[in-house]
Design a protein around this motif. Sequence first.
Motif, PDB file in Angstrom:
ATOM      1  N   SER A  13     -10.690   9.672  -0.255  1.00 55.37           N
ATOM      2  CA  SER A  13      -9.327   9.194  -0.029  1.00 55.37           C
ATOM      3  C   SER A  13      -9.321   7.674   0.019  1.00 55.37           C
ATOM      4  O   SER A  13     -10.301   7.026   0.372  1.00 55.37           O
ATOM      5  CB  SER A  13      -8.778   9.759   1.277  1.00 55.37           C
ATOM      6  N   GLN A  14      -8.168   7.110  -0.324  1.00 61.45           N
ATOM      7  CA  GLN A  14      -8.020   5.661  -0.311  1.00 61.45           C
ATOM      8  C   GLN A  14      -8.043   5.112   1.112  1.00 61.45           C
ATOM      9  O   GLN A  14      -8.492   3.990   1.349  1.00 61.45           O
ATOM     10  CB  GLN A  14      -6.716   5.266  -1.008  1.00 61.45           C
ATOM     11  N   ASP A  15      -7.580   5.904   2.084  1.00 57.39           N
ATOM     12  CA  ASP A  15      -7.603   5.449   3.477  1.00 57.39           C
ATOM     13  C   ASP A  15      -9.032   5.256   3.966  1.00 57.39           C
ATOM     14  O   ASP A  15      -9.336   4.285   4.675  1.00 57.39           O
ATOM     15  CB  ASP A  15      -6.877   6.456   4.371  1.00 57.39           C
ATOM     16  N   THR A  16      -9.917   6.181   3.585  1.00 54.02           N
ATOM     17  CA  THR A  16     -11.317   6.052   3.991  1.00 54.02           C
ATOM     18  C   THR A  16     -11.947   4.798   3.407  1.00 54.02           C
ATOM     19  O   THR A  16     -12.657   4.053   4.091  1.00 54.02           O
ATOM     20  CB  THR A  16     -12.102   7.289   3.552  1.00 54.02           C
ATOM     21  N   SER A  26     -10.403   2.023   2.347  1.00 55.94           N
ATOM     22  CA  SER A  26      -9.826   0.812   2.923  1.00 55.94           C
ATOM     23  C   SER A  26     -10.379   0.562   4.322  1.00 55.94           C
ATOM     24  O   SER A  26     -10.606  -0.586   4.724  1.00 55.94           O
ATOM     25  CB  SER A  26      -8.307   0.927   2.968  1.00 55.94           C
ATOM     26  N   THR A  27     -10.620   1.628   5.087  1.00 55.23           N
ATOM     27  CA  THR A  27     -11.236   1.468   6.407  1.00 55.23           C
ATOM     28  C   THR A  27     -12.661   0.947   6.281  1.00 55.23           C
ATOM     29  O   THR A  27     -13.105   0.104   7.074  1.00 55.23           O
ATOM     30  CB  THR A  27     -11.231   2.811   7.151  1.00 55.23           C
ATOM     31  N   ASN A  68       0.814  -1.212   0.000  1.00 58.92           N
ATOM     32  CA  ASN A  68       0.000   0.000   0.000  1.00 58.92           C
ATOM     33  C   ASN A  68       0.848   1.262   0.000  1.00 58.92           C
ATOM     34  O   ASN A  68       0.340   2.349   0.236  1.00 58.92           O
ATOM     35  CB  ASN A  68      -0.922   0.024   1.228  1.00 58.92           C
ATOM     36  N   ASN A  88       0.275   4.354  -4.942  1.00 54.04           N
ATOM     37  CA  ASN A  88      -1.129   4.517  -5.330  1.00 54.04           C
ATOM     38  C   ASN A  88      -1.488   3.723  -6.575  1.00 54.04           C
ATOM     39  O   ASN A  88      -2.562   3.911  -7.141  1.00 54.04           O
ATOM     40  CB  ASN A  88      -1.434   5.990  -5.570  1.00 54.04           C
TER      41      ASN A  88
END
Length: 667
Positions: free
Chosen positions: A233-236, A238-239, A82, A85
């Motif tokens: 966002s990618q973090d959101t 993935s969460t 990860n 991107n």
Amino acid sequence: MDKDPPLYEGNAIFRNQPSYKIFNKSFEHVDDALYTFLNEVDPEVLRLELQETADVFKTFNRSTALRDPRNDQVPGSATCDNSSNATGYSFPNPLDQHSELNLKQQAACMRVLLSWQRSEPVNEEDFVVWQATEKKRCNEQQRVQKHIHDHELGRKEIIYAPMKNLVAVYREWYELNVRKRLKTYPNDSYVTFSGLPQLSQCKSLNSQTVSIEQVELERIVGRVRFWSELKLSQDTLSTLRVRLDRYANWETKEAAKLLTDEEKYLELEANNIFVLPLDSLLMLFTTGSYIDLPTEMFVSLRECPKSKHKCMEFQSPFPARNCGWHTNSLVLKHAYEAYISQPGQAKWLYFENGAVKEVPDKLTCEMSSTDLHMAYKLHPIDQQSADIVDANVNTALVSWSLRCKSENYQYKDFQMFSTLSIPAVNDANGKRPLGCHLIKLENKPDCGCEIMSKHELISAWLQLKLLQADVGHCTRVSLRDFKPMLEEQLTLISLEQQLHDYYNTSMPQLLSNLYEFLKLLDTVPVGEYLLRYSPKYKDKFLLCSVTKEATAQSFKLHQLLTETTPSDQIFLTQNSFLPISPTLCGRLHEELQLLPCAFPAKANGRCVQRRKAALPKPEPVRQASGTRKPTKQFRRRCKAGQKIRARARKKAAAKDEKIQLEKIMTL
């Protein structure tokens, strides 16, 4: 080979007490007990190697010697990077087909599409290449679409395997909604009262134009998100993927009832009114188009005693019983709304009496972290945590009129009231609401970005129209790993163009069909009804009413809600397919430098220019003197001369051959 070889012959109870012969051997000897114990390997570790000795090197090459204990399957990759991107997707091309365009041509065409997507000026040189390769691109698009269709048809179970998690979450969400409806509505028996045609069958005999006019935002109740950057966002994401069941199944607050009975009576003094939430409008427009859409909703027809005008109020539809594209996006939408409502995730605005106020975040911990005497409470591991804050919801009331202009230039209006939620605002003053925010799951991320379904296009068009917004937004997310693929901007013109190109649908015509449908509904007697769609009657809506005595044709409401469990079986067995959009460039195309709906270009591919073959020079034709054309006698003389010259050449060749043979014989 299943058991360890014995260290020595004898009774098994003396295994850890070796004999004198074994104990007296040197430490390096292979039969020494201590040496064997220190170098012993757990047989469970080498289980695959002992059973499948032929595939041991293959599994080690994939770094998957052991199985995942959670699902007892060999993982596809042992690591997950990860740090970058990059999507990690590749275009499925097992036959190694190549594009008719070379790398430079594909790059130029892709720059043209990206410029149109970002509303930037197009480079003239790239546009020249775009026009010059139009015929090749159109021919290749058809071949690629067929290639992708065959690819999905052959690997449907693998492509839609990540959908199982979403189906399980939707079942839990469905059960929560059904419980609420079971408490709200009594278990009455319903029977079919009459049949109404669907909107596609409601066509006017006269030429008329119907449009949405006099749109006004009456009021907003609840909190509206302030969204400065239109990007997820990618973090959101993935969460959300990890905690999807936690956020998607959280019970949200009930939407506020904005249109009171007093306001209804005031409006009924002038004309009939229709209360149509956005979900009810979509059900009328798109029922029967897809298997995973709602099929039932309540309709209340009431009459004002003073003016004899009717109030036709539609309730929100029941949730869909079949899972598919739209239920998947609905689950992700609910999960995102619940996650973004947690403290510290977003800023919120509160609308009150025309003023906009910013809502501060609540304190997550009231007690000081230094308090060592605070009570500690253990929770069972399978119990859901209760620290999730209720999702912020808002409801906007919009009044509008469905205006019909007929041949005799007479205006006839239907007064409409619709409720919908505002996804976000673009500026801190709350003056620029975002028209819509769709989260679309991409089912084939290796192939590109799919076109939007008819339901999604009409939903976005209605939200932009009712909120009087210039721009909407669509976030495209991969179904496989929830990675963002594209942030797409939506406008009314682009949505209408896509409806026309992909589905041959015109919004003015749909509004005209809605106008005719509401005219038919106005003739129905006053009462409480259940509007239902059944696949047996594909062109009709069944209007069901309550019956006191149960009959063979009647059905119980609670049984209708609980008799089936949502599943994806019907969706997977149907030939449902969304083609790849030839005009949307996502992250896949930018990383691979691949034009949408095109095969990969050759690495060292060049445009092969065929050499033009040298044409033989025509012999000068003898023409007769003057301007007259050659006659038949002249042609006969020319042919006779050609024959005489051919005979002379043959005789000369035969004579030369005879002379050469004579020379050889004399030698």
